[in-house]
Write a protein that holds these residues in place. Structure first.
Motif, short mmCIF file in Angstrom:
data_model
loop_
_atom_site.label_atom_id
_atom_site.label_comp_id
_atom_site.label_asym_id
_atom_site.label_seq_id
_atom_site.Cartn_x
_atom_site.Cartn_y
_atom_site.Cartn_z
N MET A 1 34.96 13.12 11.17
CA MET A 1 35.65 13.90 12.03
C MET A 1 36.73 13.06 12.88
O MET A 1 36.33 12.40 13.61
CB MET A 1 34.98 14.73 12.78
CG MET A 1 34.93 16.25 12.54
SD MET A 1 35.85 16.94 11.35
CE MET A 1 36.42 18.48 12.21
N SER A 2 38.17 13.05 12.77
CA SER A 2 38.92 12.47 13.52
C SER A 2 39.44 13.27 14.77
O SER A 2 39.82 14.53 14.84
CB SER A 2 40.29 12.32 12.57
OG SER A 2 41.01 11.74 13.68
N ARG A 3 38.92 12.87 15.78
CA ARG A 3 39.17 13.46 17.00
C ARG A 3 40.38 13.48 17.62
O ARG A 3 40.92 14.48 18.09
CB ARG A 3 38.39 12.72 18.25
CG ARG A 3 36.92 13.18 18.29
CD ARG A 3 36.19 12.55 19.46
NE ARG A 3 34.68 12.08 19.00
CZ ARG A 3 34.29 10.87 19.27
NH1 ARG A 3 34.84 10.00 20.03
NH2 ARG A 3 33.07 10.80 18.78
N ILE A 4 41.38 12.33 17.40
CA ILE A 4 42.88 12.18 17.40
C ILE A 4 43.61 12.99 16.56
O ILE A 4 44.42 13.77 16.86
CB ILE A 4 43.16 10.84 17.53
CG1 ILE A 4 42.41 9.98 18.34
CG2 ILE A 4 44.60 10.60 17.80
CD1 ILE A 4 42.58 10.39 20.03
N GLY A 5 43.20 13.03 15.26
CA GLY A 5 43.86 13.59 14.18
C GLY A 5 43.89 14.95 14.37
O GLY A 5 44.74 15.66 13.91
N ASN A 6 42.58 15.56 14.90
CA ASN A 6 42.59 17.05 14.80
C ASN A 6 43.25 17.69 16.28
O ASN A 6 43.50 18.86 16.28
CB ASN A 6 41.00 17.31 15.09
CG ASN A 6 40.28 17.37 13.47
OD1 ASN A 6 41.20 17.47 12.66
ND2 ASN A 6 39.22 17.06 13.60
N LYS A 7 43.72 16.71 17.00
CA LYS A 7 44.50 17.51 18.15
C LYS A 7 45.58 17.82 17.76
O LYS A 7 46.56 17.30 16.90
CB LYS A 7 44.49 16.20 19.35
CG LYS A 7 43.43 15.97 20.08
CD LYS A 7 43.92 15.12 21.15
CE LYS A 7 42.39 14.73 21.90
NZ LYS A 7 42.83 13.54 23.03
N LEU A 8 46.32 19.11 18.59
CA LEU A 8 47.39 19.80 18.10
C LEU A 8 48.50 19.11 19.09
O LEU A 8 48.28 18.34 19.94
CB LEU A 8 47.66 21.17 18.32
CG LEU A 8 46.18 22.05 17.62
CD1 LEU A 8 46.44 23.37 18.17
CD2 LEU A 8 46.47 21.83 16.30
N ILE A 9 49.87 18.91 18.49
CA ILE A 9 50.90 18.46 19.22
C ILE A 9 52.00 19.52 19.53
O ILE A 9 52.19 20.26 18.73
CB ILE A 9 51.63 17.44 18.33
CG1 ILE A 9 50.87 16.24 17.85
CG2 ILE A 9 52.87 16.99 18.99
CD1 ILE A 9 51.67 15.33 16.66
N LEU B 1 44.34 7.18 8.20
CA LEU B 1 45.82 7.50 8.46
C LEU B 1 45.84 9.01 9.14
O LEU B 1 46.95 9.17 9.75
CB LEU B 1 46.41 7.86 7.23
CG LEU B 1 46.66 6.57 6.20
CD1 LEU B 1 47.02 6.96 4.73
CD2 LEU B 1 47.65 5.83 6.85
N HIS B 2 44.72 9.81 9.13
CA HIS B 2 45.05 11.10 9.99
C HIS B 2 45.21 10.93 11.49
O HIS B 2 46.32 11.43 12.05
CB HIS B 2 43.54 11.69 9.77
CG HIS B 2 43.73 13.19 10.17
ND1 HIS B 2 42.46 13.91 10.69
CD2 HIS B 2 44.77 14.32 10.31
CE1 HIS B 2 42.64 14.98 10.82
NE2 HIS B 2 43.97 15.25 10.80
N GLY B 3 44.26 10.17 12.09
CA GLY B 3 44.53 9.81 13.47
C GLY B 3 46.04 9.32 13.77
O GLY B 3 46.55 9.20 14.80
N LEU B 4 46.08 8.05 13.03
CA LEU B 4 47.26 7.32 13.04
C LEU B 4 48.54 8.14 13.08
O LEU B 4 49.67 8.08 13.83
CB LEU B 4 47.49 6.12 12.00
CG LEU B 4 48.85 5.40 11.91
CD1 LEU B 4 48.85 4.60 13.11
CD2 LEU B 4 48.73 4.30 10.57
N THR B 5 48.76 8.92 12.03
CA THR B 5 50.03 9.68 11.91
C THR B 5 50.18 10.79 13.02
O THR B 5 51.35 10.82 13.52
CB THR B 5 49.81 10.68 10.61
OG1 THR B 5 49.53 9.62 9.42
CG2 THR B 5 50.92 11.35 10.37
N ARG B 6 48.97 11.32 13.47
CA ARG B 6 49.27 12.28 14.78
C ARG B 6 49.85 11.48 15.64
O ARG B 6 50.40 11.92 16.83
CB ARG B 6 47.73 12.81 14.91
CG ARG B 6 47.87 13.98 16.11
CD ARG B 6 47.33 13.37 17.18
NE ARG B 6 47.46 14.39 18.17
CZ ARG B 6 47.68 14.26 19.44
NH1 ARG B 6 47.87 12.98 20.10
NH2 ARG B 6 47.89 15.19 20.36
#
Length: 179
Positions: A1-9, A64-69
């Motif tokens: 689970m990516s904590r950063i990647g799952n955050k909304l922008i 890539l999930h957290g990086l992209t976010r």
């Protein structure tokens, strides 16, 4: 689970966020930034909320999930409020001045150092020994600050050189004299 990647922008009202396939374009009062998203990652927009979703649970997709976010969030923050780095010149005779668009630095060399910043970065000089760098792209602002700091890094014996604002330089004792 990516904590950063799952955050909304959250996209502010004065920023337009456009998704065109794998290309993302963010436009705001401070400028316009573009980014290519990896094919394993998809970007979804619902109103003023942006969500970054990965296609599978492979290691490369997860990284890539957290990086992209984080990159997309930096783009939104950059075009709305911008990023700023500050540098300090420490040393006798060390000073900075703006000559048109160029930054002229006197750093103890036999010649002045001339630095031409990129066109999307704003450089300001406060007094003679403080430099403020601001712009919409976080990576470019940090790179310009690092390039200027590279001209004369802080040395560990007297602390002279170009340093980031608030940076602490670990001082060495130096030679001990005759006792």
């Amino acid at each position: 689970m990516s904590r950063i990647g799952n955050k909304l922008i959250e996209v502010p009202a004065n920023v337009t966020f456009t998704i065109d396939g794998n290309s993302v374009k963010v436009k705001g009062p401070n400028g316009e930034l573009n980014c290519e998203v990896h094919p394993q990652i998809s970007v979804e927009m619902d109103g003023n909320i942006v969500r970054v979703v990965r296609s599978d649970d492979e290691i490369s997709s997860r990284s890539l999930h957290g990086l992209t976010r984080a990159l997309l969030n930096n783009m939104v923050v950059g075009v709305s409020t911008g990023f700023k780095r500050s540098l300090e010149l420490v040393g006798v005779g060390y000073r900075a001045a703006l000559k048109g668009q160029n930054l002229e630095l006197s750093l103890g060399f036999s010649h002045p150092v001339i630095y031409t910043p990129p066109k999307d970065v704003k450089v300001e000089v406060e007094g003679q020994n403080k430099i403020h760098i601001s712009g919409a792209d976080k990576q470019v602002v940090g790179q310009v600050a690092a390039d200027i700091r590279d001209f004369r890094k802080p040395e560990p014996y007297k602390g002279k050189g170009v340093r980031y604002a608030g940076e602490r330089v670990r001082m060495k004792a130096g030679k001990s004299g005759k006792k």
